[in-house]
Motif scaffolding. Structure first.
Motif, PDB file in Angstrom:
ATOM      1  N   MET A 133       0.927  -1.141  -0.083  1.00 44.95           N
ATOM      2  CA  MET A 133      -0.021   0.090  -0.009  1.00 44.95           C
ATOM      3  C   MET A 133       0.937   1.082  -0.031  1.00 44.95           C
ATOM      4  SD  MET A 133      -2.894  -1.183   2.748  1.00 44.95           S
ATOM      5  CE  MET A 133      -3.816   0.522   2.680  1.00 44.95           C
ATOM      6  N   GLN A 134       0.477   2.278  -0.514  1.00 46.62           N
ATOM      7  CA  GLN A 134       1.018   3.523  -0.834  1.00 46.62           C
ATOM      8  C   GLN A 134       0.216   4.614  -1.066  1.00 46.62           C
ATOM      9  OE1 GLN A 134       4.304   2.704  -3.616  1.00 46.62           O
ATOM     10  NE2 GLN A 134       3.415   4.173  -4.951  1.00 46.62           N
ATOM     11  N   ALA A 135       0.699   5.891  -1.135  1.00 42.20           N
ATOM     12  CA  ALA A 135      -0.206   7.045  -1.091  1.00 42.20           C
ATOM     13  C   ALA A 135      -0.596   7.092  -2.578  1.00 42.20           C
ATOM     14  CB  ALA A 135       0.424   8.275  -0.717  1.00 42.20           C
ATOM     15  N   GLY A 136      -1.890   7.492  -2.910  1.00 40.71           N
ATOM     16  CA  GLY A 136      -2.044   7.896  -4.240  1.00 40.71           C
ATOM     17  C   GLY A 136      -1.422   8.789  -4.997  1.00 40.71           C
ATOM     18  N   PRO A 137      -1.360   8.720  -6.373  1.00 37.70           N
ATOM     19  CA  PRO A 137      -0.493   9.396  -7.140  1.00 37.70           C
ATOM     20  C   PRO A 137      -0.643  10.986  -6.996  1.00 37.70           C
ATOM     21  CG  PRO A 137      -2.137   8.227  -8.599  1.00 37.70           C
ATOM     22  CD  PRO A 137      -2.419   7.986  -7.104  1.00 37.70           C
ATOM     23  N   LEU A 138      -1.577  11.569  -6.627  1.00 34.81           N
ATOM     24  CA  LEU A 138      -1.945  12.935  -6.403  1.00 34.81           C
ATOM     25  C   LEU A 138      -0.995  13.591  -5.347  1.00 34.81           C
ATOM     26  CD1 LEU A 138      -3.486  15.591  -7.056  1.00 34.81           C
ATOM     27  CD2 LEU A 138      -5.049  15.061  -5.372  1.00 34.81           C
ATOM     28  N   ALA A 139      -0.459  12.780  -4.275  1.00 38.95           N
ATOM     29  CA  ALA A 139       0.431  13.065  -3.227  1.00 38.95           C
ATOM     30  C   ALA A 139       1.773  13.335  -3.863  1.00 38.95           C
ATOM     31  CB  ALA A 139       0.336  12.125  -2.187  1.00 38.95           C
ATOM     32  N   SER A 140       2.212  12.665  -4.876  1.00 42.54           N
ATOM     33  CA  SER A 140       3.372  12.889  -5.307  1.00 42.54           C
ATOM     34  C   SER A 140       3.694  14.252  -6.129  1.00 42.54           C
ATOM     35  CB  SER A 140       3.789  11.699  -6.527  1.00 42.54           C
ATOM     36  OG  SER A 140       2.905  11.862  -7.499  1.00 42.54           O
ATOM     37  N   HIS A 141       2.849  15.026  -6.225  1.00 48.47           N
ATOM     38  CA  HIS A 141       2.863  16.278  -6.778  1.00 48.47           C
ATOM     39  C   HIS A 141       2.885  17.585  -5.719  1.00 48.47           C
ATOM     40  CE1 HIS A 141       1.893  14.975 -10.787  1.00 48.47           C
ATOM     41  NE2 HIS A 141       0.717  14.220 -10.136  1.00 48.47           N
ATOM     42  N   VAL A 142       2.886  16.892  -4.332  1.00 50.40           N
ATOM     43  CA  VAL A 142       2.986  17.898  -3.239  1.00 50.40           C
ATOM     44  C   VAL A 142       4.343  18.007  -2.675  1.00 50.40           C
ATOM     45  CG1 VAL A 142       2.418  18.539  -1.043  1.00 50.40           C
ATOM     46  CG2 VAL A 142       0.826  17.570  -2.789  1.00 50.40           C
ATOM     47  N   ALA A 160      -4.803  14.240   4.182  1.00 50.11           N
ATOM     48  CA  ALA A 160      -5.619  13.334   5.128  1.00 50.11           C
ATOM     49  C   ALA A 160      -5.677  11.825   4.381  1.00 50.11           C
ATOM     50  CB  ALA A 160      -6.951  13.764   5.266  1.00 50.11           C
ATOM     51  N   GLY A 161      -6.182  10.758   5.358  1.00 48.92           N
ATOM     52  CA  GLY A 161      -6.360   9.409   4.774  1.00 48.92           C
ATOM     53  C   GLY A 161      -5.046   8.817   4.239  1.00 48.92           C
ATOM     54  N   ASP A 162      -5.050   7.977   3.128  1.00 47.09           N
ATOM     55  CA  ASP A 162      -3.962   7.572   2.532  1.00 47.09           C
ATOM     56  C   ASP A 162      -2.683   8.266   2.421  1.00 47.09           C
ATOM     57  OD1 ASP A 162      -5.294   5.048   3.125  1.00 47.09           O
ATOM     58  OD2 ASP A 162      -5.774   4.660   1.040  1.00 47.09           O
ATOM     59  N   ALA A 163      -2.937   9.427   2.058  1.00 48.64           N
ATOM     60  CA  ALA A 163      -2.138  10.407   1.686  1.00 48.64           C
ATOM     61  C   ALA A 163      -0.987  11.314   2.955  1.00 48.64           C
ATOM     62  CB  ALA A 163      -2.565  11.603   0.966  1.00 48.64           C
ATOM     63  N   ALA A 164      -1.722  11.108   4.147  1.00 47.60           N
ATOM     64  CA  ALA A 164      -1.158  11.455   5.271  1.00 47.60           C
ATOM     65  C   ALA A 164      -0.296  10.571   6.249  1.00 47.60           C
ATOM     66  CB  ALA A 164      -2.272  12.476   6.043  1.00 47.60           C
ATOM     67  N   ASP A 167       3.500  11.306  17.983  1.00 48.40           N
ATOM     68  CA  ASP A 167       4.143  10.214  18.343  1.00 48.40           C
ATOM     69  C   ASP A 167       3.723   9.073  17.565  1.00 48.40           C
ATOM     70  OD1 ASP A 167       5.740  11.870  20.417  1.00 48.40           O
ATOM     71  OD2 ASP A 167       3.842  11.761  21.847  1.00 48.40           O
ATOM     72  N   HIS A 168       2.614   9.105  16.558  1.00 49.79           N
ATOM     73  CA  HIS A 168       2.266   7.727  16.124  1.00 49.79           C
ATOM     74  C   HIS A 168       1.910   8.028  14.769  1.00 49.79           C
ATOM     75  CE1 HIS A 168       1.060   7.999  20.558  1.00 49.79           C
ATOM     76  NE2 HIS A 168       1.355   6.363  20.317  1.00 49.79           N
ATOM     77  N   TYR A 169       2.127   7.233  13.908  1.00 44.29           N
ATOM     78  CA  TYR A 169       1.737   7.133  12.407  1.00 44.29           C
ATOM     79  C   TYR A 169       0.345   6.818  12.595  1.00 44.29           C
ATOM     80  CZ  TYR A 169       6.431   8.156  11.298  1.00 44.29           C
ATOM     81  OH  TYR A 169       7.831   8.754  11.272  1.00 44.29           O
ATOM     82  N   ALA A 170      -0.429   7.226  11.409  1.00 44.03           N
ATOM     83  CA  ALA A 170      -1.753   6.963  11.146  1.00 44.03           C
ATOM     84  C   ALA A 170      -1.704   5.655  10.208  1.00 44.03           C
ATOM     85  CB  ALA A 170      -2.493   7.941  10.393  1.00 44.03           C
ATOM     86  N   LEU A 171      -2.445   4.702  10.504  1.00 45.14           N
ATOM     87  CA  LEU A 171      -2.667   3.479   9.764  1.00 45.14           C
ATOM     88  C   LEU A 171      -3.669   3.930   8.542  1.00 45.14           C
ATOM     89  CD1 LEU A 171      -3.607   0.774  12.663  1.00 45.14           C
ATOM     90  CD2 LEU A 171      -1.393   1.325  11.357  1.00 45.14           C
ATOM     91  N   SER A 225       5.317   6.708   0.879  1.00 44.34           N
ATOM     92  CA  SER A 225       5.146   7.564   0.097  1.00 44.34           C
ATOM     93  C   SER A 225       3.993   8.714   0.615  1.00 44.34           C
ATOM     94  CB  SER A 225       4.609   7.392  -1.421  1.00 44.34           C
ATOM     95  OG  SER A 225       5.594   6.593  -1.909  1.00 44.34           O
ATOM     96  N   ARG A 226       3.687   8.565   1.840  1.00 47.72           N
ATOM     97  CA  ARG A 226       2.505   9.389   2.539  1.00 47.72           C
ATOM     98  C   ARG A 226       3.313  10.730   2.694  1.00 47.72           C
ATOM     99  NH1 ARG A 226       0.062   5.862   7.008  1.00 47.72           N
ATOM    100  NH2 ARG A 226       2.119   5.770   7.400  1.00 47.72           N
ATOM    101  N   LEU A 227       2.725  11.739   2.788  1.00 52.29           N
ATOM    102  CA  LEU A 227       3.065  13.031   3.207  1.00 52.29           C
ATOM    103  C   LEU A 227       3.183  13.188   4.591  1.00 52.29           C
ATOM    104  CD1 LEU A 227       0.936  15.146   0.657  1.00 52.29           C
ATOM    105  CD2 LEU A 227       3.488  15.025   0.874  1.00 52.29           C
ATOM    106  N   MET A 228       4.245  13.737   5.433  1.00 50.51           N
ATOM    107  CA  MET A 228       4.498  13.874   6.653  1.00 50.51           C
ATOM    108  C   MET A 228       3.493  15.358   7.077  1.00 50.51           C
ATOM    109  SD  MET A 228       6.090  11.504   7.598  1.00 50.51           S
ATOM    110  CE  MET A 228       6.369  11.723   9.266  1.00 50.51           C
ATOM    111  N   VAL A 229       2.603  15.208   7.832  1.00 47.61           N
ATOM    112  CA  VAL A 229       1.881  16.437   8.021  1.00 47.61           C
ATOM    113  C   VAL A 229       1.924  16.845   9.732  1.00 47.61           C
ATOM    114  CG1 VAL A 229      -0.056  15.899   6.476  1.00 47.61           C
ATOM    115  CG2 VAL A 229      -0.235  14.955   8.679  1.00 47.61           C
TER     116      VAL A 229
END
Length: 96
Positions: A1-10, A35-39, A45-49, A18-22
């Motif tokens: 699993m990885q972030a969707g392709p839109l996140a790669s443009h940020v 948010a969601g799969d992109a974050a 202290d914790h990563y989102a699943l 490939s998820r963005l650190m927020v």
């Protein structure tokens, strides 16, 4: 699993999926919120699943913050919901 392709443009830092650190307000970069799969981070202290359990409340906060950021209104912090697992204990009586 990885972030969707839109996140790669940020621009910005990413995790190994490939998820963005927020930040705590789900800001990824400049005026971009994720948010969601992109974050990647649910709190400091914790990563989102990658699950709807995080995605739905993250989407509400990121959407609010994106809209509030334009007129410089106060932003909300994201607080992940408490973990409550679903557990099936089986049938509640004798099978017929």
């Amino acid at each position: 699993m990885q972030a969707g392709p839109l996140a790669s443009h940020v621009p910005g830092d990413r995790d190994r999926l490939s998820r963005l650190m927020v930040d705590r307000r789900l800001r990824a970069f400049g005026d971009v919120f994720a948010a969601g799969d992109a974050a990647a981070r649910a709190d400091p202290d914790h990563y989102a699943l990658q699950r709807c359990r995080h995605a739905i409340p993250m989407g509400k906060v990121a959407g609010h913050n994106a809209a509030a950021d334009l007129p410089r209104l106060p932003l909300m912090d994201f607080a992940p919901p408490p973990y409550v697992p679903c557990l099936d204990l089986g049938a509640d009586g004798p099978e017929i």
